[in-house]
Design a protein around this motif. Structure first.
Motif, PDB file in Angstrom:
ATOM      1  N   ALA A   1       0.815  -1.221   0.000  1.00  0.00           N
ATOM      2  CA  ALA A   1       0.000   0.000   0.000  1.00  0.00           C
ATOM      3  C   ALA A   1       0.844   1.263   0.000  1.00  0.00           C
ATOM      4  O   ALA A   1       0.306   2.363  -0.153  1.00  0.00           O
ATOM      5  CB  ALA A   1      -0.934  -0.001   1.209  1.00  0.00           C
ATOM      6  N   GLY A   2       2.169   1.113   0.209  1.00  0.00           N
ATOM      7  CA  GLY A   2       3.036   2.286   0.158  1.00  0.00           C
ATOM      8  C   GLY A   2       3.945   2.507   1.347  1.00  0.00           C
ATOM      9  O   GLY A   2       4.694   3.486   1.390  1.00  0.00           O
ATOM     10  N   ALA A   3       3.926   1.619   2.347  1.00  0.00           N
ATOM     11  CA  ALA A   3       4.848   1.744   3.473  1.00  0.00           C
ATOM     12  C   ALA A   3       6.274   1.457   3.012  1.00  0.00           C
ATOM     13  O   ALA A   3       6.493   0.705   2.049  1.00  0.00           O
ATOM     14  CB  ALA A   3       4.457   0.788   4.593  1.00  0.00           C
ATOM     15  N   VAL A   4       7.250   2.060   3.684  1.00  0.00           N
ATOM     16  CA  VAL A   4       8.662   1.842   3.356  1.00  0.00           C
ATOM     17  C   VAL A   4       9.457   1.683   4.646  1.00  0.00           C
ATOM     18  O   VAL A   4       8.993   2.045   5.735  1.00  0.00           O
ATOM     19  CB  VAL A   4       9.245   3.009   2.521  1.00  0.00           C
ATOM     20  CG1 VAL A   4       8.511   3.141   1.187  1.00  0.00           C
ATOM     21  CG2 VAL A   4       9.192   4.320   3.299  1.00  0.00           C
ATOM     22  N   LEU A   5      10.670   1.150   4.506  1.00  0.00           N
ATOM     23  CA  LEU A   5      11.582   1.004   5.624  1.00  0.00           C
ATOM     24  C   LEU A   5      12.591   2.147   5.615  1.00  0.00           C
ATOM     25  O   LEU A   5      13.061   2.574   4.552  1.00  0.00           O
ATOM     26  CB  LEU A   5      12.328  -0.331   5.535  1.00  0.00           C
ATOM     27  CG  LEU A   5      11.473  -1.598   5.642  1.00  0.00           C
ATOM     28  CD1 LEU A   5      12.328  -2.835   5.365  1.00  0.00           C
ATOM     29  CD2 LEU A   5      10.827  -1.698   7.014  1.00  0.00           C
ATOM     30  N   ARG A   6      12.930   2.619   6.795  1.00  0.00           N
ATOM     31  CA  ARG A   6      13.931   3.682   6.920  1.00  0.00           C
ATOM     32  C   ARG A   6      14.866   3.364   8.086  1.00  0.00           C
ATOM     33  O   ARG A   6      14.452   2.772   9.088  1.00  0.00           O
ATOM     34  CB  ARG A   6      13.270   5.035   7.164  1.00  0.00           C
ATOM     35  CG  ARG A   6      12.362   5.501   6.018  1.00  0.00           C
ATOM     36  CD  ARG A   6      11.869   6.930   6.246  1.00  0.00           C
ATOM     37  NE  ARG A   6      10.913   7.325   5.213  1.00  0.00           N
ATOM     38  CZ  ARG A   6      11.254   7.811   4.018  1.00  0.00           C
ATOM     39  NH1 ARG A   6      12.542   7.965   3.719  1.00  0.00           N
ATOM     40  NH2 ARG A   6      10.327   8.151   3.144  1.00  0.00           N
ATOM     41  N   ASN A   7      16.122   3.777   7.955  1.00  0.00           N
ATOM     42  CA  ASN A   7      17.066   3.584   9.049  1.00  0.00           C
ATOM     43  C   ASN A   7      17.015   4.780  10.003  1.00  0.00           C
ATOM     44  O   ASN A   7      16.155   5.662   9.864  1.00  0.00           O
ATOM     45  CB  ASN A   7      18.479   3.329   8.516  1.00  0.00           C
ATOM     46  CG  ASN A   7      19.005   4.478   7.668  1.00  0.00           C
ATOM     47  OD1 ASN A   7      18.562   5.624   7.795  1.00  0.00           O
ATOM     48  ND2 ASN A   7      19.969   4.177   6.803  1.00  0.00           N
ATOM     49  N   ALA A   8      17.932   4.807  10.961  1.00  0.00           N
ATOM     50  CA  ALA A   8      17.894   5.850  11.986  1.00  0.00           C
ATOM     51  C   ALA A   8      18.032   7.245  11.396  1.00  0.00           C
ATOM     52  O   ALA A   8      17.518   8.221  11.960  1.00  0.00           O
ATOM     53  CB  ALA A   8      18.991   5.611  13.018  1.00  0.00           C
ATOM     54  N   ALA A   9      18.713   7.353  10.245  1.00  0.00           N
ATOM     55  CA  ALA A   9      18.900   8.644   9.584  1.00  0.00           C
ATOM     56  C   ALA A   9      17.720   9.016   8.693  1.00  0.00           C
ATOM     57  O   ALA A   9      17.737  10.064   8.042  1.00  0.00           O
ATOM     58  CB  ALA A   9      20.183   8.630   8.760  1.00  0.00           C
ATOM     59  N   GLY A  10      16.707   8.152   8.644  1.00  0.00           N
ATOM     60  CA  GLY A  10      15.555   8.414   7.808  1.00  0.00           C
ATOM     61  C   GLY A  10      15.733   7.978   6.367  1.00  0.00           C
ATOM     62  O   GLY A  10      14.870   8.234   5.517  1.00  0.00           O
ATOM     63  N   GLU A  11      16.851   7.297   6.087  1.00  0.00           N
ATOM     64  CA  GLU A  11      17.175   6.877   4.727  1.00  0.00           C
ATOM     65  C   GLU A  11      16.458   5.578   4.368  1.00  0.00           C
ATOM     66  O   GLU A  11      16.434   4.635   5.158  1.00  0.00           O
ATOM     67  CB  GLU A  11      18.691   6.674   4.635  1.00  0.00           C
ATOM     68  CG  GLU A  11      19.182   6.142   3.305  1.00  0.00           C
ATOM     69  CD  GLU A  11      20.632   5.697   3.361  1.00  0.00           C
ATOM     70  OE1 GLU A  11      21.223   5.513   2.292  1.00  0.00           O
ATOM     71  OE2 GLU A  11      21.163   5.533   4.490  1.00  0.00           O
ATOM     72  N   ARG A  12      15.873   5.518   3.150  1.00  0.00           N
ATOM     73  CA  ARG A  12      15.356   4.257   2.619  1.00  0.00           C
ATOM     74  C   ARG A  12      16.555   3.418   2.168  1.00  0.00           C
ATOM     75  O   ARG A  12      17.359   3.862   1.346  1.00  0.00           O
ATOM     76  CB  ARG A  12      14.406   4.514   1.451  1.00  0.00           C
ATOM     77  CG  ARG A  12      13.108   5.176   1.860  1.00  0.00           C
ATOM     78  CD  ARG A  12      12.195   5.394   0.678  1.00  0.00           C
ATOM     79  NE  ARG A  12      11.775   4.122   0.065  1.00  0.00           N
ATOM     80  CZ  ARG A  12      10.934   4.038  -0.962  1.00  0.00           C
ATOM     81  NH1 ARG A  12      10.452   5.148  -1.527  1.00  0.00           N
ATOM     82  NH2 ARG A  12      10.599   2.868  -1.445  1.00  0.00           N
ATOM     83  N   PHE A  13      16.669   2.202   2.705  1.00  0.00           N
ATOM     84  CA  PHE A  13      17.890   1.427   2.499  1.00  0.00           C
ATOM     85  C   PHE A  13      17.701   0.115   1.744  1.00  0.00           C
ATOM     86  O   PHE A  13      18.669  -0.538   1.376  1.00  0.00           O
ATOM     87  CB  PHE A  13      18.539   1.106   3.847  1.00  0.00           C
ATOM     88  CG  PHE A  13      17.636   0.335   4.785  1.00  0.00           C
ATOM     89  CD1 PHE A  13      17.571  -1.046   4.731  1.00  0.00           C
ATOM     90  CD2 PHE A  13      16.861   0.989   5.719  1.00  0.00           C
ATOM     91  CE1 PHE A  13      16.745  -1.765   5.590  1.00  0.00           C
ATOM     92  CE2 PHE A  13      16.029   0.294   6.578  1.00  0.00           C
ATOM     93  CZ  PHE A  13      15.968  -1.080   6.518  1.00  0.00           C
ATOM     94  N   MET A  14      16.464  -0.301   1.507  1.00  0.00           N
ATOM     95  CA  MET A  14      16.241  -1.643   0.982  1.00  0.00           C
ATOM     96  C   MET A  14      16.878  -1.882  -0.385  1.00  0.00           C
ATOM     97  O   MET A  14      17.306  -2.993  -0.696  1.00  0.00           O
ATOM     98  CB  MET A  14      14.752  -1.951   0.927  1.00  0.00           C
ATOM     99  CG  MET A  14      14.160  -2.461   2.229  1.00  0.00           C
ATOM    100  SD  MET A  14      14.951  -3.958   2.856  1.00  0.00           S
ATOM    101  CE  MET A  14      14.683  -5.108   1.509  1.00  0.00           C
TER     102      MET A  14
END
Length: 532
Positions: free
Chosen positions: A255-268
């Motif tokens: 549906a549009g969710a994403v993963l982010r690291n502690a810096a807010g970066e999308r890393f996948m």
């Protein structure tokens, strides 16, 4: 000792066990279900996401497409015959579940479908769990089936742990168990079905219920069954442990969710070209590696749902939204801390398309079985597996010829002492060490360290009590995971070794194990010899 006789004995009170019981009863057989926990509230279905994946007949979601997704996800380790059965029979299971009273959500006359990561098309059908706690959405399957079981006068006995299968000559004819008051039971039957789930609670960090400790796998080994692919333990990528413990559902990524690291970066994308729609094995490992690289927060990373339109999040994922709000998290603007945990046992008992284990009189269904999902499992496919093979196991067990059930009591060499007692500390140590050494990233060193610990503990716990049987069984099942992981000198699916980080075509096959004179033996079976 109380003697309980029936035509078919089901060991396990979860979805697979209940489907087996109803199928056997429909064949006109007398059925008994025995379970450690209350029937209908046993096993992992209770805490599942309340969605089942299935072919539905449309051009884009037919059985062949479903099968292709299952096989692609399994990375060459699936038993194609079993996977085909799962996909082909899935539409009929949907109809049967609705006949049993399970409310599958429909929209404009068709099933409402979601697309979790790993699926090529939307095919995950949610249930209506109105009135149920968000953490227990799986009751939307269990409660209607439990009502049907009561209507069908199927005998149920809860609070009994089976510690020994009864064999007459080479045939399984029943089981022996004890309850928490140390009352002993002897169950006699023509056909026996193991539906006890996997072994996920052998790891400290897990979303499994506490009864999933590998009991049935140990029973199967002792009865003469073979296990396969025990190194393939699936990890759920996005489990929230604080402030509440709940899985963050995979369909959110569709549906549009994403993963982010502690810096807010999308890393996948660093780890998988599919990005945030990667399969569970790759997503879980990517999160684990991102945390290990120091880019996590409190040993977690973030799920960011803010890219999902607010109205969609509040309507389509209403229960999820309201559950998080109650925990003082607003997913329309707050990130959610998650980390991987043990989720599902991909390996298990070797069965054929009739759910037969190769041991006369003994069948198996559900998470206790191996071969169906290979090296990775698609979201929602476990519930379908429990239904398809639970139904098949019940039918097969009901077809067994009637045996003469004598009144004699079968002997057990163990004293009835059900309580864990002083073995609980050891159990917790095993769980902690399994997570530390045998979880997402393994190596020769970590696996051998765990193997040595298991061997030491096995020597220390060798006595005649039921407590020692409990420890022996969990250590034995843990060893099947560790030794199988040592045999598979590659990384494939849920199994990742730091010292062998690539897929090796030479390991296109299954690691099988079995007991011989109380010793575990292991053998790699290449694809061209797996049927021999």
């Amino acid at each position: 000792m109380e003697i309980v006789k029936s035509d078919v004995l089901i060991i396990g009170g979860g979805l697979a066990g209940m489907m087996a019981a109803l199928a056997a009863r429909s064949c006109g057989k007398a059925v008994t279900i025995v379970s450690k926990r209350p029937i209908g509230k046993a096993g992992n279905t209770l805490v599942s996401g309340g969605g089942i994946s299935s072919a539905t007949g449309e051009e884009q979601n037919n059985a062949e497409n479903f099968l292709q997704d299952i096989m692609r996800s399994g990375k060459g380790l699936n038993n194609g015959t079993l996977a085909h059965k799962l996909a082909a029979e899935s539409p009929s299971i949907l109809r049967q579940l609705e006949e049993y009273g399970v409310k599958l959500v429909r929209k404009d006359g068709s099933y409402k479908k979601r697309r979790p990561p790993g699926h090529s098309v939307p095919r995950n059908i949610p249930t209506d769990w109105t009135g149920l706690a968000y953490q227990n959405r799986g009751l939307s399957f269990m409660l209607p089936l439990l009502d049907r079981i009561r209507e069908q006068n199927i005998a149920t006995i809860s609070g009994v742990r089976i510690f020994q299968l009864i064999k007459s000559d080479s045939r399984v004819v029943g089981a022996i168990g004890v309850d928490k008051e140390n009352n002993a039971y002897q169950f006699l039957a023509d056909g026996v079905v193991l539906a006890t789930g996997g072994e996920g609670y052998l790891f400290a960090k897990t979303n499994n219920t506490s009864d999933i400790t590998g009991d049935g796998l140990a029973l199967a080994l002792a009865a003469g069954c073979r296990l396969q692919d025990m190194e393939q333990v699936q990890f759920y990528p996005t489990m929230m442990f604080d402030p509440v413990k709940v899985p963050i559902s995979n369909p959110l990524f569709g549906a549009g969710a994403v993963l982010r690291n502690a810096a807010g970066e999308r890393f996948m994308k660093r780890y998988d070209s599919a990005g945030d729609m990667a399969t569970r094995d790759n997503m879980a490992r990517a999160i684990f590696m991102e945390i290990q690289a120091g880019r996590g927060i409190d040993n977690c990373i973030y799920v960011d749902c803010t890219g999902i339109p607010s109205a969609q999040l509040k309507e389509q994922y209403k229960d999820f939204y309201q559950f998080l709000l109650a925990a003082k998290i607003d997913p329309t603007k707050d990130f959610i801390k998650v980390s991987p945990c043990v989720h599902y046992s991909l390996g298990g008992v070797v069965i054929d398309e009739f759910a037969a284990t190769g041991v006369p009189g003994l069948y198996a269904a559900g998470e206790i079985c191996g071969g169906i999902h290979g090296a990775n499992r698609l979201s929602g496919a476990a519930l379908m597996e429990a239904c398809v093979f639970g139904r098949q196991a019940g039918i097969s067990a009901a077809s067994q010829p009637a045996q003469q059930k004598s009144e004699r009591t079968f002997e057990s060499k163990y004293s009835p002492n059900f309580t864990i007692g002083d073995c609980s500390a050891t159990f917790n140590t095993v769980r902690r060490k399994m997570w530390e050494d045998v979880s997402l990233i393994r190596s020769e060193q970590s696996l051998q360290r765990m193997n040595d610990y298991i061997d030491r503990m096995a020597q220390e716990t060798a006595s005649g009590s039921l407590q020692s049987v409990y420890l022996r069984d969990l250590l034995r099942v843990a060893k099947t995971i560790v030794q199988s992981a040592l045999v598979r000198k590659e990384s494939r699916g849920a199994h990742f070794r730091r010292d062998y980080p690539q897929i090796n075509p030479a390991f296109a096959g299954n690691v099988q194990c079995w007991l011989e004179e109380d010793e575990l033996l292991f053998k790699f079976m290449p694809i061209n010899t797996m049927s021999s």
